[in-house]
Scaffold this motif. Structure first.
Motif, PDB file in Angstrom:
ATOM      1  N   ASP A 221      37.958  49.684  34.577  1.00 37.52           N
ATOM      2  CA  ASP A 221      38.231  49.133  33.251  1.00 37.52           C
ATOM      3  C   ASP A 221      39.005  47.825  33.372  1.00 37.52           C
ATOM      4  OD1 ASP A 221      37.057  51.369  31.968  1.00 37.52           O
ATOM      5  OD2 ASP A 221      38.914  52.521  32.275  1.00 37.52           O
ATOM      6  N   PRO A 222      38.995  46.992  32.319  1.00 35.23           N
ATOM      7  CA  PRO A 222      39.774  45.757  32.342  1.00 35.23           C
ATOM      8  C   PRO A 222      41.257  46.034  32.615  1.00 35.23           C
ATOM      9  CG  PRO A 222      38.243  45.738  30.496  1.00 35.23           C
ATOM     10  CD  PRO A 222      38.185  47.119  31.089  1.00 35.23           C
ATOM     11  N   VAL A 223      41.908  45.077  33.280  1.00 39.87           N
ATOM     12  CA  VAL A 223      43.287  45.243  33.722  1.00 39.87           C
ATOM     13  C   VAL A 223      44.162  44.215  33.007  1.00 39.87           C
ATOM     14  CG1 VAL A 223      44.803  45.431  35.719  1.00 39.87           C
ATOM     15  CG2 VAL A 223      42.367  45.892  35.976  1.00 39.87           C
TER      16      VAL A 223
ATOM     17  N   GLY B 179      34.131  38.750  37.117  1.00 38.34           N
ATOM     18  CA  GLY B 179      33.169  37.940  36.381  1.00 38.34           C
ATOM     19  C   GLY B 179      31.767  37.945  36.952  1.00 38.34           C
ATOM     20  N   ILE B 180      30.848  37.454  36.149  1.00 36.48           N
ATOM     21  CA  ILE B 180      29.428  37.453  36.495  1.00 36.48           C
ATOM     22  C   ILE B 180      29.131  36.532  37.680  1.00 36.48           C
ATOM     23  CG2 ILE B 180      28.738  35.554  34.980  1.00 36.48           C
ATOM     24  CD1 ILE B 180      26.875  38.897  35.430  1.00 36.48           C
TER      25      ILE B 180
ATOM     26  N   LEU C 174      47.339  41.655  32.273  1.00 42.33           N
ATOM     27  CA  LEU C 174      48.061  40.668  33.063  1.00 42.33           C
ATOM     28  C   LEU C 174      49.311  41.294  33.685  1.00 42.33           C
ATOM     29  CD1 LEU C 174      48.572  37.731  33.959  1.00 42.33           C
ATOM     30  CD2 LEU C 174      49.742  37.375  31.779  1.00 42.33           C
ATOM     31  N   LYS C 175      50.010  42.098  32.913  1.00 46.54           N
ATOM     32  CA  LYS C 175      51.224  42.741  33.417  1.00 46.54           C
ATOM     33  C   LYS C 175      50.913  43.645  34.603  1.00 46.54           C
ATOM     34  CE  LYS C 175      55.032  45.765  32.002  1.00 46.54           C
ATOM     35  NZ  LYS C 175      55.617  46.549  30.878  1.00 46.54           N
ATOM     36  N   GLN C 176      49.839  44.437  34.494  1.00 39.43           N
ATOM     37  CA  GLN C 176      49.472  45.341  35.583  1.00 39.43           C
ATOM     38  C   GLN C 176      49.054  44.565  36.833  1.00 39.43           C
ATOM     39  OE1 GLN C 176      49.919  48.581  35.406  1.00 39.43           O
ATOM     40  NE2 GLN C 176      49.187  48.993  37.485  1.00 39.43           N
ATOM     41  N   LEU C 177      48.306  43.491  36.642  1.00 39.85           N
ATOM     42  CA  LEU C 177      47.882  42.668  37.775  1.00 39.85           C
ATOM     43  C   LEU C 177      49.095  42.053  38.470  1.00 39.85           C
ATOM     44  CD1 LEU C 177      44.780  40.925  36.192  1.00 39.85           C
ATOM     45  CD2 LEU C 177      44.751  42.432  38.189  1.00 39.85           C
ATOM     46  N   SER C 178      50.057  41.619  37.691  1.00 40.30           N
ATOM     47  CA  SER C 178      51.269  41.052  38.271  1.00 40.30           C
ATOM     48  C   SER C 178      52.035  42.098  39.078  1.00 40.30           C
ATOM     49  CB  SER C 178      52.153  40.494  37.152  1.00 40.30           C
ATOM     50  OG  SER C 178      53.355  39.970  37.677  1.00 40.30           O
ATOM     51  N   LEU C 179      52.120  43.316  38.524  1.00 35.17           N
ATOM     52  CA  LEU C 179      52.825  44.381  39.225  1.00 35.17           C
ATOM     53  C   LEU C 179      52.133  44.768  40.524  1.00 35.17           C
ATOM     54  CD1 LEU C 179      53.788  46.746  36.253  1.00 35.17           C
ATOM     55  CD2 LEU C 179      55.379  45.527  37.754  1.00 35.17           C
ATOM     56  N   GLU C 180      50.813  44.915  40.488  1.00 35.44           N
ATOM     57  CA  GLU C 180      50.085  45.414  41.658  1.00 35.44           C
ATOM     58  C   GLU C 180      49.952  44.373  42.767  1.00 35.44           C
ATOM     59  OE1 GLU C 180      46.625  47.826  41.200  1.00 35.44           O
ATOM     60  OE2 GLU C 180      47.164  48.449  39.167  1.00 35.44           O
ATOM     61  N   THR C 181      49.978  43.101  42.400  1.00 37.37           N
ATOM     62  CA  THR C 181      49.879  42.056  43.424  1.00 37.37           C
ATOM     63  C   THR C 181      51.244  41.545  43.867  1.00 37.37           C
ATOM     64  OG1 THR C 181      49.693  40.329  41.730  1.00 37.37           O
ATOM     65  CG2 THR C 181      47.635  41.266  42.596  1.00 37.37           C
ATOM     66  N   GLY C 182      52.286  41.825  43.074  1.00 42.98           N
ATOM     67  CA  GLY C 182      53.606  41.296  43.385  1.00 42.98           C
ATOM     68  C   GLY C 182      53.758  39.836  43.038  1.00 42.98           C
ATOM     69  N   LEU C 183      52.819  39.295  42.248  1.00 40.06           N
ATOM     70  CA  LEU C 183      52.876  37.890  41.859  1.00 40.06           C
ATOM     71  C   LEU C 183      53.676  37.718  40.571  1.00 40.06           C
ATOM     72  CD1 LEU C 183      49.144  36.886  42.476  1.00 40.06           C
ATOM     73  CD2 LEU C 183      51.091  36.552  44.010  1.00 40.06           C
ATOM     74  N   HIS C 184      54.314  36.579  40.441  1.00 38.30           N
ATOM     75  CA  HIS C 184      55.040  36.253  39.211  1.00 38.30           C
ATOM     76  C   HIS C 184      54.034  36.172  38.056  1.00 38.30           C
ATOM     77  CE1 HIS C 184      57.431  33.959  36.312  1.00 38.30           C
ATOM     78  NE2 HIS C 184      58.506  34.381  36.994  1.00 38.30           N
ATOM     79  N   PRO C 185      54.367  36.664  36.879  1.00 41.20           N
ATOM     80  CA  PRO C 185      53.415  36.633  35.754  1.00 41.20           C
ATOM     81  C   PRO C 185      52.849  35.246  35.473  1.00 41.20           C
ATOM     82  CG  PRO C 185      55.262  38.040  35.219  1.00 41.20           C
ATOM     83  CD  PRO C 185      55.607  37.386  36.525  1.00 41.20           C
ATOM     84  N   SER C 186      53.674  34.201  35.571  1.00 39.05           N
ATOM     85  CA  SER C 186      53.158  32.856  35.298  1.00 39.05           C
ATOM     86  C   SER C 186      52.154  32.417  36.367  1.00 39.05           C
ATOM     87  CB  SER C 186      54.308  31.852  35.207  1.00 39.05           C
ATOM     88  OG  SER C 186      54.985  31.740  36.456  1.00 39.05           O
ATOM     89  N   THR C 187      52.435  32.801  37.623  1.00 36.91           N
ATOM     90  CA  THR C 187      51.501  32.501  38.709  1.00 36.91           C
ATOM     91  C   THR C 187      50.189  33.252  38.490  1.00 36.91           C
ATOM     92  OG1 THR C 187      53.334  32.221  40.254  1.00 36.91           O
ATOM     93  CG2 THR C 187      51.162  32.588  41.214  1.00 36.91           C
TER      94      THR C 187
ATOM     95  N   LEU D 245      41.422  39.448  43.049  1.00 34.63           N
ATOM     96  CA  LEU D 245      40.053  39.978  43.081  1.00 34.63           C
ATOM     97  C   LEU D 245      40.029  41.393  43.630  1.00 34.63           C
ATOM     98  CD1 LEU D 245      38.039  36.861  44.329  1.00 34.63           C
ATOM     99  CD2 LEU D 245      38.000  37.858  42.041  1.00 34.63           C
ATOM    100  N   ASP D 246      40.814  41.641  44.678  1.00 39.88           N
ATOM    101  CA  ASP D 246      40.871  42.982  45.257  1.00 39.88           C
ATOM    102  C   ASP D 246      41.379  44.000  44.239  1.00 39.88           C
ATOM    103  OD1 ASP D 246      39.866  42.301  47.719  1.00 39.88           O
ATOM    104  OD2 ASP D 246      41.825  42.049  48.665  1.00 39.88           O
ATOM    105  N   VAL D 247      42.461  43.652  43.540  1.00 41.69           N
ATOM    106  CA  VAL D 247      43.021  44.584  42.559  1.00 41.69           C
ATOM    107  C   VAL D 247      42.022  44.833  41.430  1.00 41.69           C
ATOM    108  CG1 VAL D 247      44.829  44.904  40.825  1.00 41.69           C
ATOM    109  CG2 VAL D 247      45.417  44.053  43.099  1.00 41.69           C
ATOM    110  N   LEU D 248      41.388  43.784  40.943  1.00 44.68           N
ATOM    111  CA  LEU D 248      40.389  43.951  39.886  1.00 44.68           C
ATOM    112  C   LEU D 248      39.238  44.844  40.343  1.00 44.68           C
ATOM    113  CD1 LEU D 248      40.308  40.312  38.470  1.00 44.68           C
ATOM    114  CD2 LEU D 248      40.972  42.368  37.201  1.00 44.68           C
ATOM    115  N   SER D 249      38.886  44.743  41.627  1.00 45.48           N
ATOM    116  CA  SER D 249      37.770  45.543  42.134  1.00 45.48           C
ATOM    117  C   SER D 249      38.107  47.029  42.196  1.00 45.48           C
ATOM    118  CB  SER D 249      37.346  45.052  43.521  1.00 45.48           C
ATOM    119  OG  SER D 249      38.305  45.414  44.513  1.00 45.48           O
TER     120      SER D 249
END
Length: 263
Positions: free
Chosen positions: A31-33, A73-74, A35-48, A23-27
């Motif tokens: 623009d929409p982010v 999301g709304i 999945l790959k970028q979210l995984s990179l910025e959070t350090g989470l595994h893509p499947s997670t 949620l922090d990264v999305l905030s």
């Protein structure tokens, strides 16, 4: 290099922490982010990342904006509006008003605007005043002769101030009332530059007042916090503590001060 991706986990606390990371990264992104970028910025595994996003999307906390991209999301807006609706400015302000009252020993008032007048919606009484204090709960007074009212006139801007002057005629109540447009404009310029407003015995002789703005989560001026005292006890150096207390009330109802950019 980004931190190594973290493996899949079933720990509920870790899942919540990772939801908050997402949620922090999305905030941070307008623009929409992906999945790959979210995984990179959070350090989470893509499947997670994908699994948690799927659960959050099902609950409306995030939305799929396109193939493989996500945005807030709304449901967050709905919850934010619910929190906002439950914030009562008077409830938030009163403990801080009482603290200010204890520190300076004078009446502390909370005023809101209704049309061309200020209405006082809350007050702590000093019990020491020898003058007839007009700042009683429910009392009204014209904008141009009150410290709180001047805050709202500054917010209006020059054009609306001129309209106010034409509409009301700037009636006077004491010898120090501002009854000409030029005098009012000069006073409002002082308020604009200093961030606080004064009432120099303009609504009642023998009574002076100082006020600072209270803003909501959108940055809108919603109220003014003021301290009123007999002229002989009034101290201009209350400005800092009144302004700081008004800022605390603003923060309590969601206002976040913009960060000033350095040189």
């Amino acid at each position: 290099m980004p931190p190594p991706a973290q493996p899949e986990t079933r720990n509920p606390i870790q899942v919540i922490e990772r939801m908050m990371k997402l949620l922090d990264v999305l905030s941070y992104h307008h623009d929409p982010v992906s999945l790959k970028q979210l995984s990179l910025e959070t350090g989470l595994h893509p499947s997670t990342t994908h699994r948690i996003l799927a659960a959050m999307a099902a609950s409306g906390f995030v939305e799929r904006a396109g193939p493989g991209t996500y945005q807030l999301g709304i449901r967050l807006l709905e919850l934010g509006n619910l929190v906002k609706s439950r914030i009562n400015i008077r409830d938030s302000a009163m403990p801080l008003m009482q603290r200010l009252h204890r520190e300076i020993g004078e009446s502390v008032n909370l005023g809101v605007r209704q049309g061309d007048e200020i209405v006082y919606v809350e007050r702590t009484s000093s019990g020491r005043s020898t003058v007839r204090v007009v700042h009683l709960v429910g009392a009204r007074a014209p904008l141009h002769v009150t410290a709180v009212g001047k805050l709202f006139l500054v917010e209006d801007g020059p054009h609306k101030v001129r309209e106010y002057a034409r509409r009301t005629g700037l009636p006077g109540f004491t010898p120090t009332s501002l009854t000409s447009l030029s005098a009012l404009e000069k006073e409002l310029d002082h308020v604009r530059r200093h961030g606080v407003a004064f009432d120099n015995e303009e609504i009642e002789q023998g009574l002076r007042c100082i006020a600072a703005p209270v803003r909501d989560d959108a940055g809108e001026l919603v109220a003014g916090l003021s301290v009123s005292a007999p002229a002989e006890r009034h101290r201009p150096d209350w400005a800092a503590i009144v302004r700081d207390t008004a800022d605390e009330i603003s923060a309590a109802i969601g206002y976040v001060k913009p960060i000033r950019q350095g040189r």
